[in-house]
Design a protein around this motif. Structure first.
Motif, mmCIF file in Angstrom:
data_model
loop_
_atom_site.group_PDB
_atom_site.id
_atom_site.type_symbol
_atom_site.label_atom_id
_atom_site.label_comp_id
_atom_site.label_asym_id
_atom_site.label_seq_id
_atom_site.Cartn_x
_atom_site.Cartn_y
_atom_site.Cartn_z
ATOM 1 N N ASP A 709 35.455 48.355 39.413
ATOM 2 C CA ASP A 709 36.402 49.333 38.869
ATOM 3 C C ASP A 709 37.048 48.885 37.561
ATOM 4 O O ASP A 709 38.005 49.518 37.094
ATOM 5 N N PHE A 710 36.546 47.801 36.959
ATOM 6 C CA PHE A 710 37.068 47.268 35.694
ATOM 7 C C PHE A 710 38.532 46.829 35.813
ATOM 8 O O PHE A 710 39.263 46.831 34.821
ATOM 9 N N HIS A 711 38.956 46.477 37.022
ATOM 10 C CA HIS A 711 40.295 45.917 37.160
ATOM 11 C C HIS A 711 40.315 44.566 36.457
ATOM 12 O O HIS A 711 39.408 43.751 36.635
ATOM 13 N N ASP A 712 41.350 44.335 35.643
ATOM 14 C CA ASP A 712 41.380 43.126 34.832
ATOM 15 C C ASP A 712 42.470 42.175 35.296
ATOM 16 O O ASP A 712 43.554 42.578 35.715
ATOM 17 N N THR A 713 42.165 40.890 35.243
ATOM 18 C CA THR A 713 43.129 39.822 35.491
ATOM 19 C C THR A 713 43.252 39.018 34.201
ATOM 20 O O THR A 713 42.303 38.353 33.783
#
Length: 798
Positions: A709-713
């Motif tokens: 989901d292209f969640h970024d950290t």
């Protein structure tokens, strides 16, 4: 008594339940904070502090202080706007300071010296600076409220309080008038891709980098007119206004061949054509005639005669030292330089004292109809170029002043007096050319220093050796050992600037701005490490390199001039030859990235800055290396102007950074699966996969991206991310190199420099598993719960 005890027990249980929830929440927050502190302080190490320095001078201004001391003012290209002032008498730096701290790359070509001796500087990043030669101070000025502002060429003109400057913005290109005293801006006109600027007779002349045309605007503002010039060379694609001297317009025509053309402004006829002059300087300012005295019909008493020795001057002659008390009485204007003098001088002869006026009479004498001598204005028609050549369009003659040392005069006006002209080279050499002795005195060593350069390429070789480069001519490539970062080498480039890096085997390949590919092998011990076996792959700049098989490397060849284009070819590493010559794949764009997948090279385009106002976005091209043909053209992010990085994921999909947007592309269906836009900082991005995990630098941040989901950290601030086999992250920030070492036992003998131990809470992703939190909670809360269980029980029995 029992009822009372039961009630107390219930209340105690409620208190325990509430306390348990509170302890759970508190423990969870403490765990998150602890994880935050550990993560934020995860040994970010500065392993190279701004290793790339290069001196590239885009322009210069010349001025004097109130005591007549001459100064050169310039801003070498580099990060943080490094501005310096040079005392031209001692050839020493008297000022050097970075004007900004944003890490942005800045160059400056817009310089103008004002009548108050201040120097105006307009930069490529849209900032304006005012340099005071008396106080040696620099003040940042306000700028027009438009986005994407970049200043090009500056000049002064008829209004001594106005600087005229060309500027590129998001909505187009303009000519602005700026009043340094009031800090007011006004728009003079809009131009199509301005090239050069000159003032003449209350008009502003500018060329076009996109067409063979000259635009003319009234200095007061309004719509422009096209100047029709005859005699242009066949195939001319652009015109640049170099200067106007006397009644002659000098332009540089580019196309099939490049020439400098001289036109008569009154007749608009071509007078002469010459090889390209380059930067042009006007002659030393000459005076206008003094105004005629007011004539009265009645006899009037004449004032006391003023001898030449009593006439104050603002500028010393060649034989007279300057004094602080000198003031001007006659204002002269020539081209884009205003000055005040009382003696008519020529650049190739010492100045002379002005004789007594022809109409001067003894004191107290009278006259009825004086005969006023008419002094015609001397308008020079010659210009200077090189260091120091004089060209006169009136007689079509060129005079050389000796060896030029590859130097050029300061644009606009290079003269610090009647015989001395300031000359310099883009590489940072500085000197004084004397028209009387016909010699050039070059300062050794040069007082000009370079600016720090941003890291443009960062790769890790299979043996975990790190290579970094800056895309600047004369900037070396840095080689770093994985464990001992103090073991480093600076590798000299064979030709031009390093524009692409590709690790291969025990070494690295480099593409250059001169259209060459060279290899560096660390096993070849040489006294001076350098790239060797350079091979030319075509005209242009090698902007991409990607492994395309066992012995093949696909290279992107870009033309970055007035007519940008891109081609793709194949280079054989075993034979050190071009296997397939570069095939055209893009027009109006250059190549910024490439990746190889299943016999196809996917290449990402980039719209040049001069064409960023166009509606089209950057193009993704699929090139089949077997059929040597383009099989697909896509625009994954319509508004993005550059696809700066591409990478192949474990699922066979293509991932890329287009502008400030991350995208995923299904290479089978040629459709975009998902995108995510980040805050736009105009910083180029890049992607790298490690053990199936995606790491990215987008909009100035280093992130770990979840593919689903292209969640970024967010991990850190920086760009040009790379990763080695151990999982260590390398990245660049503000010209320096950093790394974060993956969790493992520290290697003995490693020498690093910890840059910042302050927790970076804004960069941390607060996330923890529920089971882990519950387990830790139970361990932390158990002793506290036991204590509180005993306390209510004791109180009941009591």
């Amino acid at each position: 008594m029992k009822k009372s005890s039961l009630s107390v027990r219930c209340m105690a249980k409620k208190r325990l339940i509430l306390l348990g929830y509170g302890l759970f929440a508190l423990s969870w927050l403490l765990l998150q904070l602890a994880a935050t502190l550990v993560y934020a302080q995860a040994q970010e190490e500065r392993i190279a502090a701004k290793p790339f320095v290069a001196t590239n001078i885009g322009g210069m201004g010349v001025t004097k202080d109130s005591k007549g001391v001459a100064y050169a003012v310039t801003m070498p290209a580099g990060i943080n706007a490094p501005l310096q002032i040079i005392n031209l008498q001692t050839m020493k730096r008297v000022y050097w300071e970075e004007q900004r701290k944003d890490g942005a790359y800045v160059s400056a070509e817009a310089y103008a010296t004002l009548p108050n001796r201040h120097v105006f500087i307009g930069t490529s990043t849209g900032f304006v600076y005012d340099v005071d030669p008396d106080k040696l101070t620099v003040i940042e000025q306000t700028v027009p409220a438009v986005s994407g502002l970049s200043f090009g060429t500056a000049t002064t003109g008829g209004d001594p309080t106005t600087v005229y400057v060309t500027a590129r913005a998001t909505g187009g290109e303009y000519i602005y008038g700026f009043n340094p005293v009031t800090a007011d801006w006004r728009q003079v006109g809009q131009v199509p891709q301005a090239s050069g600027l000159a003032y003449y007779d209350n008009k502003l002349f500018t060329g076009s980098s996109a067409s063979p045309s000259i635009s003319v605007f009234a200095a007061s503002g309004g719509s422009g007119q096209q100047l029709s010039l005859a005699g242009l060379p066949t195939g001319t694609t652009s015109l640049k206004v170099d200067a106007i001297s006397g009644e002659y317009l000098y332009v540089t025509a580019t196309g099939v061949s490049a020439q400098t053309l001289a036109y008569n402004l009154k007749t608009l006829q071509l007078v002469d054509s010459q090889p390209v002059f380059g930067r042009v300087s006007l002659p030393f300012p000459l005076p206008k005639p003094a105004p005629a005295p007011v004539v009265s019909e009645k006899p009037v008493a004449q004032p006391e005669q003023i001898t030449p020795q009593q006439v104050p001057q603002t500028e010393p002659t060649a034989n007279q030292p300057p004094t602080q008390s000198q003031t001007g009485t006659v204002t002269t204007q020539n081209g884009n330089q205003n000055s005040t003098r009382t003696a008519e001088t020529k650049p190739d002869a010492p100045s002379q004292t002005t004789p007594a006026p022809a109409n001067a009479v003894p004191a107290q004498a009278t006259q009825t109809q004086p005969t006023v001598a008419v002094v015609p204005e001397v308008v020079p028609s010659h210009i200077y170029y090189g260091a120091l050549k004089q060209y006169d369009a009136a007689v079509k003659s060129t005079t050389s002043f000796g060896t030029d040392h590859a130097l050029q005069p300061v644009s606009g006006n290079c003269w610090i007096d009647a015989t001395r002209c300031v000359v310099y080279s883009p590489e940072g050499r500085l000197g004084i050319a004397r028209s009387t002795t016909r010699k050039v005195e070059v300062a050794t060593p040069s007082p000009l220093v370079g600016g720090y350069q941003p890291v443009s390429a960062l790769v890790v070789a299979p043996d975990d050796t790190v290579y970094a480069a800056a895309s600047t001519t004369r900037a070396t490539t840095l080689q770093l050992d994985r464990d001992k970062t103090t073991l480093r080498k600076m590798i000299a480039s064979s030709r031009g600037a390093t524009t692409a890096l590709l690790p291969s085997g025990a070494g690295v390949y480099a593409g250059t701005s001169e259209g060459t590919i060279a290899r560096y092998d660390p096993s070849h011990e040489t006294s001076t490490p350098r790239f060797e076996n350079s091979v030319s792959v075509g005209a242009g700049s090698v902007t991409t390199l990607v492994q395309a098989g066992n012995k093949l490397v696909a290279f992107g060849l870009s033309q970055v001039g007035q007519t940008p284009s891109a081609a793709l070819g194949l280079y054989n590493t075993s034979t050190n030859r071009v296997e397939v010559s570069a095939q055209p794949i893009l027009t109006d764009q250059v190549l910024a990235s490439a990746v190889f997948l299943g016999g196809t090279v996917y290449a990402g385009g980039s719209v040049p800055q001069a064409k960023e106002t166009s509606s089209g976005g950057a193009t993704l091209v699929a090139f089949d290396i077997n059929s040597r043909s383009v099989t697909a053209r896509l625009t994954p992010v319509p508004k993005a102007k550059s696809i700066s990085s591409l990478a192949v994921g474990p699922n066979g999909h293509l991932y890329g950074v287009a502008g400030n947007t991350l995208f995923e592309l299904d290479t089978v269906t040629k459709t975009v699966v998902q995108t995510k836009a980040f805050y736009d900082t105009a910083a180029p991005g890049n992607l790298v996969f490690h053990q199936g995990e995606l790491y990215a630098s987008v909009s100035g941040k280093i992130m770990q991206i979840r593919l689903s989901d292209f969640h970024d950290t967010v991990i850190a601030s920086g760009s040009q991310v790379a990763i080695n086999s151990m999982g260590d992250l390398y990245y660049a920030r503000d010209g320096a190199l950093y790394r974060i070492v993956a969790e493992r036992q520290a290697v003995a003998g490693a020498s690093t420099e910890v840059s910042n131990a302050t927790p970076l809470l804004s960069l941390v992703d607060f996330r923890i598993g529920a089971s882990s939190a519950l387990l830790v909670l139970m361990l932390v809360a158990l002793p506290i719960l036991k204590l509180h269980l005993r306390r209510p029980t004791y109180s009941i029995h009591r």
